[in-house]
Structures are given as C-alpha cells and as structure tokens.
Write a protein that holds these residues in place. Structure first.
Motif, PDB file in Angstrom:
ATOM      1  N   ALA A   1      81.570  27.556  18.911  1.00 11.84           N
ATOM      2  CA  ALA A   1      81.486  28.895  18.318  1.00 11.84           C
ATOM      3  C   ALA A   1      82.639  29.751  18.808  1.00 11.84           C
ATOM      4  O   ALA A   1      83.290  29.435  19.814  1.00 11.84           O
ATOM      5  CB  ALA A   1      80.156  29.564  18.668  1.00 11.84           C
TER       6      ALA A   1
ATOM      7  N   SER B   1      74.730  30.946  17.261  1.00  7.28           N
ATOM      8  CA  SER B   1      75.185  29.909  16.324  1.00  7.28           C
ATOM      9  C   SER B   1      74.215  28.732  16.300  1.00  7.28           C
ATOM     10  O   SER B   1      73.995  28.120  15.247  1.00  7.28           O
ATOM     11  CB  SER B   1      76.586  29.437  16.682  1.00  7.28           C
TER      12      SER B   1
ATOM     13  N   PRO C   1      81.201  28.790  13.594  1.00 12.19           N
ATOM     14  CA  PRO C   1      80.484  30.056  13.430  1.00 12.19           C
ATOM     15  C   PRO C   1      81.119  31.135  14.289  1.00 12.19           C
ATOM     16  O   PRO C   1      81.582  30.865  15.401  1.00 12.19           O
ATOM     17  CB  PRO C   1      79.058  29.729  13.909  1.00 12.19           C
ATOM     18  N   GLN C   2      81.171  32.341  13.751  1.00 13.50           N
ATOM     19  CA  GLN C   2      81.785  33.480  14.451  1.00 13.50           C
ATOM     20  C   GLN C   2      80.687  34.504  14.727  1.00 13.50           C
ATOM     21  O   GLN C   2      79.918  34.862  13.840  1.00 13.50           O
ATOM     22  CB  GLN C   2      82.881  34.092  13.586  1.00 13.50           C
ATOM     23  N   VAL C   3      80.649  34.988  15.974  1.00 12.66           N
ATOM     24  CA  VAL C   3      79.587  35.886  16.408  1.00 12.66           C
ATOM     25  C   VAL C   3      80.192  37.180  16.953  1.00 12.66           C
ATOM     26  O   VAL C   3      81.159  37.149  17.714  1.00 12.66           O
ATOM     27  CB  VAL C   3      78.705  35.213  17.492  1.00 12.66           C
TER      28      VAL C   3
ATOM     29  N   LEU D   1      75.538  36.880  13.953  1.00 11.58           N
ATOM     30  CA  LEU D   1      76.446  35.980  13.256  1.00 11.58           C
ATOM     31  C   LEU D   1      77.232  36.800  12.228  1.00 11.58           C
ATOM     32  O   LEU D   1      76.654  37.593  11.481  1.00 11.58           O
ATOM     33  CB  LEU D   1      75.659  34.876  12.562  1.00 11.58           C
TER      34      LEU D   1
ATOM     35  N   GLU E   1      71.138  29.759  14.241  1.00 11.28           N
ATOM     36  CA  GLU E   1      71.398  29.853  12.812  1.00 11.28           C
ATOM     37  C   GLU E   1      71.714  28.501  12.175  1.00 11.28           C
ATOM     38  O   GLU E   1      71.806  28.408  10.955  1.00 11.28           O
ATOM     39  CB  GLU E   1      72.579  30.816  12.574  1.00 11.28           C
TER      40      GLU E   1
END
Length: 400
Positions: free
Chosen positions: A86, A396, A141-143, A103, A399
């Motif tokens: 992530a 991430s 995934p970007q948080v 997210l 999700e």
C-alpha cells in the motif's frame, strides 16, 4: 529483507517530498529520503538505504512527478516494489468529513480538494503527491491519513470560536487541530509505558518542533488542542507567532500599511523563535547562543517555555486527572533545557525533575524524566511514518 508487511509513506509539501518504506510489523524503515527545492533550479533528491546516504540532482524546475519517478526507479533497482502492499499519504486537512484514515477514491480526492480552502499551502501539495503516486503505482491501494482526524473527538466547547455561529455553519470556521498522527502515536505509547489501557489514560501531549502543538487527551481521545483553523494558532513556534491579539492584524494593515500577504509572511515566516531572537528559529542554535549570554536567544527561549507551560496548565482543565505530561517532536525529544525550564514553571502541579533521567532521554531515547514522588513527565520519540504505514496496510487489507 526481513518478513513483514511494507508500505510506502509519502508526505508531500509544496516544494518537497518526504518518503519512507516502512515494515509495519517491526517498525523498521527500509528506505527513507527527501526530495526538496522542487520547482527551483537546485531540485534534488536524497535517500538512505542500508545505512548509506546518496543523492542526485533532479534538474531545474523538477516537480513532484519527477521526484516520484526517480523514487520509483530507485525502488525498482532495489527490488523493493514486490514487497509493497500500500501507499500511505499524509494529508494535512480533512475538515469534519474525515474522522479516520480512508482508502482514496475520486470522492475522497474531491473532498481533499474542497478542504484546500482551509489549508491552501498544504492540501494542494498533498493532492499532487496522491496524483503522482497513483500514476506511478496504479496497482497499489492508496490511503489518506489526516492530521486533523485524531482531534475530531473534541467537544463543541473546545472547537467553537466565539464568532457569529453562521461562520461555522456556512464556512466551517472552527478549531481543527493538527499533528494528529503524532499525538495519537505518543498516546498509544504512553499508555504502554504507564501500563494502562489506552481508553483509561489522561495525558497532555506536547509536540514540539518547528511547528508546535499541545493536546489534552482524556480516556485516549483528544478533547482539546492548541492549533486552530490553521497551524498558525497556539504555541510559539520556529517562525510562527502562535496566538496573538487579532487586533494586531488590523493594526498592521490600517496603521502600518501592510498588505494581507505581508501580514501572512510576518505571522508565519518571520515570527516565533526567529522573530524574538532576531537570528534563528533553530532551538539548538538558540541554546548555544543563550549559554554565551546572547540576550535575544535567552528571551526567545524564555517566551517559548513560558507560553508552553501556560498551555499545559490550561489543558489540565478538561482532564480531571493527569496521568502524565508527554514531550515529543524534535525539540520535545532532544532539548533537556526546554523540558527542564517548562517543568520549573509547573511546580504548582508538583513536578520534580530527575536531572540525570532528563539528560538520558534524548536522541531517540524514551524515558520518564521526573522523580518517583512526582507526577510523571515522559519523553516519547514520535513516529508519524509508522502510523501512516500501519493505517495504509490495515485499511487496504480491510478493503481487499
């Protein structure tokens, strides 16, 4: 490479990009670095890997995407990309919309952009980092991890200004607070040190660096904090004034002819330790000069410590019981002088400094710096990158 889950952490400023790859299981930084002077002739990137520091020029006028492209190249060269799960982004202002990390999707980006009106120097830069990272790491995934989220537990009596209520209802003008990831981290660590459940711990946490803030933490949650609508409010800082009479703004404009931009520069860039000392915003330089009887340095440190002690005393009000005072941040972790001076101002609470423990609790060392018979004061090095990395991996995974 050691086993664990790894996240890339990005902290994007208007002309800089701080980055790290963090093992969230061991809290180890595999890679750390900084791209700075972005948009200028001397834009460059430096990093530390396997104990070795390296750097190179990014070329004149290079911006965030160029810096991230170079970071991606470095990650590929070291075969680090296969371990990443992530990307975590520090985002300064989440307003009332975000009470925890999230997210990133199109809606989240739109809200971060909307919050730029409350943080015009920070959120646009944070968005640049998000866009560049999404382009370079489309498979990850970007948080978003918000500086303001930890303080969203404050009650209205703490966050409302005594202004016409319409300014809050229509424009969101209220106290938000910042340094939330730092205050959160040291709260968790203090609970462990005190051997108490985090939801039963009452603290005052002081994050002291070039930017400074104090938070009152009751039952593990923020109930008040010194920064406000913007990071300008509260304590004396490196170059920021902290709290001043609002009438000064009108005086500078109406009587001295300063423009709004000039006033902004005075309050954010020319005040604080720099403004009082008239030569430096660096606490280390000021302590050295004060030891040589420089009156400007001595006065700056006296004002800084006195104002900090006043805020700490005031923030006992919502707590009812104080389990510990926690110092963190560059100054809080390393300046035994500032800690001693502040505690000397707080003798009304019974603080008694252990001088040897105070000297030992520097340069990355955690410790209790008061005597056994005294209320506790702790030094806890902060680790905002670890909080961001852990949130990125956790969210991430949830999700997925």
């Amino acid at each position: 490479m050691t086993e664990g889950q790894f996240a890339l952490v990005l902290n994007c400023g208007s002309s800089s990009l701080k980055f790290a790859i963090v093992n969230t299981d061991t809290a180890e930084n595999i890679l750390t670095g900084l791209a700075e002077c972005l948009g200028a002739d001397d834009a460059r990137i430096e990093w530390k890997l396997d104990g070795k520091k390296q750097g190179l020029s990014l070329g004149a006028d290079a911006m965030h995407q160029v810096a991230i492209d170079q970071l991606v190249k470095l990650i590929h060269q070291q075969d680090l990309d296969t371990c990443l799960s992530a990307v975590g982004h520090r985002v300064v202002h989440g307003g009332e919309q975000f009470t925890q990390s999230v997210l990133i999707n199109a809606e989240v980006k739109a809200t971060i952009k909307e919050m730029s009106k409350l943080a015009p120097l920070h959120n646009p830069a944070n968005l640049l980092g998000i866009e560049a990272a999404q382009k370079s790491f489309p498979h990850l995934p970007q948080v978003a991890v918000f500086d303001t989220a930890f303080h969203q537990t404050m009650p209205q009596q703490a966050y409302l200004y005594a202004l016409p209520k319409a300014l809050y209802k229509q424009h969101g003008i209220r106290r938000y607070g910042f340094h939330g990831t730092s205050h959160y981290f040291v709260t968790q660590q203090a609970a462990k040190t005190l051997n108490k459940p985090v939801l039963e711990v009452n603290l005052i946490t002081a994050h002291l660096g070039n930017g400074c803030s104090v938070s009152a933490v009751k039952n593990g949650q923020s109930v008040d904090t010194s920064m406000g609508l913007t990071p300008l409010a509260g304590l004396v800082m490196g170059t920021r004034s902290g709290d001043v009479d609002p009438g000064i703004v009108m005086y500078l404009n109406q009587q001295l002819g300063h423009s709004i931009d000039e006033i902004d520069k005075v309050l954010n860039k020319q005040s604080g330790l720099l403004g009082i000392s008239e030569f430096s915003n660096d606490c280390r330089a000021l302590e050295e000069a004060a030891a040589e009887n420089n009156p400007g340095a001595q006065l700056a440190l006296e004002v800084f410590s006195y104002q900090l002690a006043k805020f700490i005393a005031a923030y006992t009000v919502p707590l009812g019981r104080l389990d510990a005072l926690v110092f963190t941040g560059g100054i809080g972790e390393n300046s035994s002088f500032i800690r001693q001076t502040v505690l000397n101002h707080l003798t009304i609470f019974g603080f008694e400094l252990d001088e040897q423990a105070n000297l030992a609790a520097r340069f990355g060392n955690t410790g209790i710096i008061t005597r056994e018979s005294s209320p506790k004061a702790l030094v806890i090095p902060t680790n905002e990158e670890l909080v961001i990395a852990q949130d990125a991996v956790r969210i991430s995974s949830e999700e997925a």
